[in-house]
Design a protein around this motif. Sequence first.
Motif, PDB file in Angstrom:
ATOM      1  N   UNK B  36       6.126  -4.103 -19.396  1.00  0.00           N
ATOM      2  CA  UNK B  36       6.733  -2.922 -19.994  1.00  0.00           C
ATOM      3  C   UNK B  36       6.215  -1.626 -19.398  1.00  0.00           C
ATOM      4  N   UNK B  39       7.594  -1.183 -15.908  1.00  0.00           N
ATOM      5  CA  UNK B  39       9.012  -0.787 -15.879  1.00  0.00           C
ATOM      6  C   UNK B  39       9.146   0.668 -16.305  1.00  0.00           C
ATOM      7  N   UNK B  40       8.392   1.068 -17.315  1.00  0.00           N
ATOM      8  CA  UNK B  40       8.440   2.470 -17.749  1.00  0.00           C
ATOM      9  C   UNK B  40       8.019   3.392 -16.619  1.00  0.00           C
ATOM     10  N   UNK B  43      10.713   3.612 -13.966  1.00  0.00           N
ATOM     11  CA  UNK B  43      11.832   4.423 -14.454  1.00  0.00           C
ATOM     12  C   UNK B  43      11.455   5.904 -14.412  1.00  0.00           C
ATOM     13  N   UNK B  74      11.696  -3.275 -10.579  1.00  0.00           N
ATOM     14  CA  UNK B  74      11.787  -3.424 -12.025  1.00  0.00           C
ATOM     15  C   UNK B  74      12.146  -4.852 -12.417  1.00  0.00           C
TER      16      UNK B  74
END
Lengths: 1175, 87
Positions: B36, B39-40, B43, B74
């Motif tokens: 998580x 991926x954050x 992004x 990702x």
Amino acid sequence: MYLYSLTLQQPTGIICAINGSFSGGKVQEIVVARGKVLDLLRPDDNGKLQTLLSVEIFGAIRSLAQFRLTGAQKDYIVVGSDSGRIVILDYNKEKNCFDKVHQETFGKSGCRRIVPGQYLAIDPKGRAVMIGACEKQKLVYVLNRDTAARLTISSPLEAHKSHTITFSICGVDCGFDNPIFAAIELDYSEADQDPTGQAANEAQKHLTFYELDLGLNHVSRKWSEQVDNGANLLVTVPGGGDGPSGVLVCAENFVIYKNQGHPDVRAVIPRRVDLPAERGVLIVSAAMHKQKTMFFFLLQTEYGDIFKVTLDHDNDRVNELKIKYFDTIPVTSSLCVLKSGFLFASSEFGNHALYQFQAIGDDPDVEASSSTLMETEEGFQPVFFQPRKLKNLVRIDQIESLMPIMDMKIVNLFEEETPQIFSLCGRGPRSSLRILRPGLAVSEMAVSQLPGVPSAVWTVKKNVNDEFDAYIVVSFANATLVLSIGETVEEVSDSGFLDTTPSLSVSLIGDDSLMQVHPSGIRHIREDGRINEWRTPGKRTIVKVGSNRLQVVIALSGGELIYFEVDMTGQLMEVEKHEMSGDVACLDIAPVPEGRQRSRFLAVGSYDNTIRILSLDPDDCMQVLSLQSVSSPPESLLFLEVQASVGGEDGADHPASLFLNAGLQNGVLFRTVVDMNGGQLSDARSRFLGLRAPKLFSIVVRGRRAMLCLSSRPWLGYIHQGHFLLTPLSYESLEFAASFSSDQCAEGVVAVAGDALRVFTIERLGETFNETAIPLRYTPRRFVLQPKKKMVIMIESDQGAYTAEEREAAKKECFEAAGNSENGNAEQMENGEDEDDSDPLSDEQYGYPKSESGRWVSCIRVLDPRTMQTTCLLELQDNEAAFSICTVNFHDKEHGALLAVGTAKGLQFWPKKSFEAAYIHIYKFKEDGKVLELLHKTQVDGVPLALCQFQGRLLAGIGSVLRLYDLGKKRLLRKCENKLFPNSITAIHTYRDRIYVGDMQESFHYCKYRRDENQLYIFADDTVPRWLTAAQHVDFDTVAGADKFGNIYFARLSQDVSDEIEEDPTGGKIKWEQGKLNGAPNKLEEIVQFHVGDVVSCLQKASLIPGGGECIIYGTVMGSVGAMLPFTSRDDVDFFSHLEMHLRQEFPPLCGRDHMAYRSAYFPVKAGCNRWRLM
Amino acid sequence: MQASDRFNINSQLEHLQAKYVGTGHADLTRFEWAVNIQRDSYASYVGHYPMLAYFAIAENESIGRERYNFMQKMLLPCGLPPEREDD
């Protein structure tokens, strides 16, 4: 400490650009997003891009799109930003601003994974907009118009799909059927669950069509099909009668045409011959151009090559997809094809350009086609090409871009009035050292020597309706010279002017007669050649004159004013006399307002430090209307009418205010507002311009009156985008000036200085800095200045490139190959040769050929900034690259100043940071600092990212170790080290015995060196993990830093702790041994906290004006320069924080990001105020 | 489901987890947490253009390529998931 943040140079890089007709009608305009700034550009008739409007939005713009409602004449702008809101803007031509039409909130603010804003797609018929996030969320808004033809927006319709990454979205052109949006999606849910890795290998990207059912008001997944796993970009294909509809999917190495119920049509993207086989070719920007009968696409690859893609189709069937090599320009972030035949290319790094189409690539060239696609065992057969000169495009304008600023230093190396900013900009072959000077650039058109030292100069027209000036009149101490302006400028004697006396003023009077005022009288030269002379009474002489086209006021010695007017027959008639109390220092009459007979106001400056406004109305002629006392006798006066409010392009609708400007003898420019009715003076402001009393002249800038102030340097006061700006000119000091207009030069200035007459024009209005660029070879990393020798020494390094020799060899080879006509256009090569033999393919345009990512090239350069000559260039060998540089004076004075350069060999960031070896080179300066000679090279066990001189030794940050070196005969000698730093040292500053060390991830550490025990130890550190990108020492206890996320902060050691450490005989060593929170015993406090919204790459402490206070100047990756000024009084802090608070309430940012939240994006904002543009 | 359940802490959490990707729970593994975070981060890099440019300079790639690479990462930001112990 409280700071005031001021942006000196707005970001110059461009994130994305869209084109359309935003002001309505046929005009083509471009809207560009520069991160936190939204600009509107328009190419003018000469093909120069003009910035019409620039708005700071206090947020991060991530995407832009334009749409047009069916049948409408103008485009709207949709902005996707970090505000968690969709914003639709409309350009208001009258007010020259963006009107926010709609602002709809859909999620949290910030650039988050699942909050939309990253992608925007528009239905080509302007009926709906889709806004998407990197993952999961996509929202569709229906756009419509209400009964009053205003734009309406619906509530959002969800098209979410969880566990799905979105790569690109676009609208599908399906005429007036239900709007469809296409998206490239990748589902990761199974890959996350499968430990064998099989699911991850099989994960497949899909092209999904989402249909918006306008009747049901609902979005559904209409169609989803597998697509190439390298897909990254979608481009809309025209449909609904204009084309086959569907989308182009740009994937690594391929372009694929896809549509529902249509087989894939695939073609390879041609590769450069010299591209390593393992590298793919990715499309990074795309543009579509549609005319009535045809359409084509321009796709640009990551290497800068543009391909023209055409589809061969009958109705809805696509038979063939062709990709033809078009041209090569620097890699762009966006391409915009304007209907007027221009291509706007916003470069990723370096200057942006506007190109004109010469052709649209119809000539034969390297082409890949879907029909000739060959599949072999190793995959699809590639097509090769060799880049060539521009054939279809020609560059007609460019916009300067500093992006990225890699390093910056502010120093007055040239001993000018203000310091220069030296900045390292750009990347790879497009990098440069730019010397920035505050001021507008001036281009000199002519300089001619005069027979004596002139005192004044004027230009006159012969008739009020003439477009150009007829004469230049130059006054000397005892004579007047008249030059006529024609094809050439030459002396004439038949003009009727009296040439045996100096002149005080020369102007056009009435409709077509000329007036020369000389000390003993007024000479009025009528159009038919008749001359009327008015002589002064007695032996008194005229000392000052003020005039406009219909009114003349002269001041005689002793202080008598005589007022003349031009009557109906064109005669100059004496109207009134007035005795002033003493001699008159200066005079001015406001220009005659449109449609009036006379101007009402006369301003008179006297030596008793006063300025009086006198009436010229027949009713109360020569009555004093108001009086203003000033700090010093006025030297020059000028009335200037200014459209103070934000006006349209012409600003005519808005009431103008009249300003009285006065140049005082102490060098101050004093400005007050004159009440149009009563002549009262109010709102006085003053500004110091220079050491000499400013002389004020009226000139014309962009067709409007502007003010030229000549002090020890020239200044220009003019209106730019509705704001009045007063900026210095980068030109030498001048004595006297007048506006100049001729065939060759529409809006120029003629001026005298010394014994020369100069004609110049002012360029690039609205810019803060005037820059001189010196091209470099590779991406510049850091530099040092040698103030004594006035030399700049810099290090440049690039990853994944070939060395100069390898490139030369490859180039030669490729030209031999081109002789065999591999491209099928040997003829073109021949043409190319005679045009520009020396540089057939400039690297600046084509970029360096790519090599394997593990290879480095680097060089050390010594440059003389005055002559712009490189005096020494050492190219590092064997895959070695330089990362840090400093000058150091070692204890033993044998060598004097030496240069230390930290290098790494074979550095790799991926998959894990590794290197083969690392060194510190020590160089000796030779030939007066112009040439470097290697003294020795010391191998070290980590990459030296920071070097600094400290007490006659060299401090080096080697990986996570801080080490002190002394100079030896054959190598550097280790003296002392500290291994307690968390990650990697990137910055070292020293002050007395303190060392301020910046760590790559963990902010600052304060160290001390104890000479007696030969020990380095950390006595204080920061509590916040900061990814440091720039650092600057501020004072004994304070350092300023900037982190990767765009924050600037100041860390300070509290006074009592600092005192305690200084007084402690052990220097806090006992305490140090205890430690606290896994770190040093003392903790720094963050006293300033400010989110800039841009990665700050360099910080510098400097004062930009001589005698001005010191401030922190920063440069950013997006190419902006800003300053942080400390407030000196509590009152200022109160005033500005309240002002900021009220502005936040009354004038919220344009794109819906809350200002306070933006400045506090990562940490709550502390002690920073910032300037708002509309003040 | 009873009316009172809606205010129950667990159902509120479930609602949050469904709405906001990455909301943690008591049984979150180290791997899931790391995925998580990664991926954050990716992004965020893609969303902040200056940051993309910063990476692009470091790696001497074009910004478009850098964006594509981050989006690709990702998929499996932390490598393959570990074997489940309870299976």
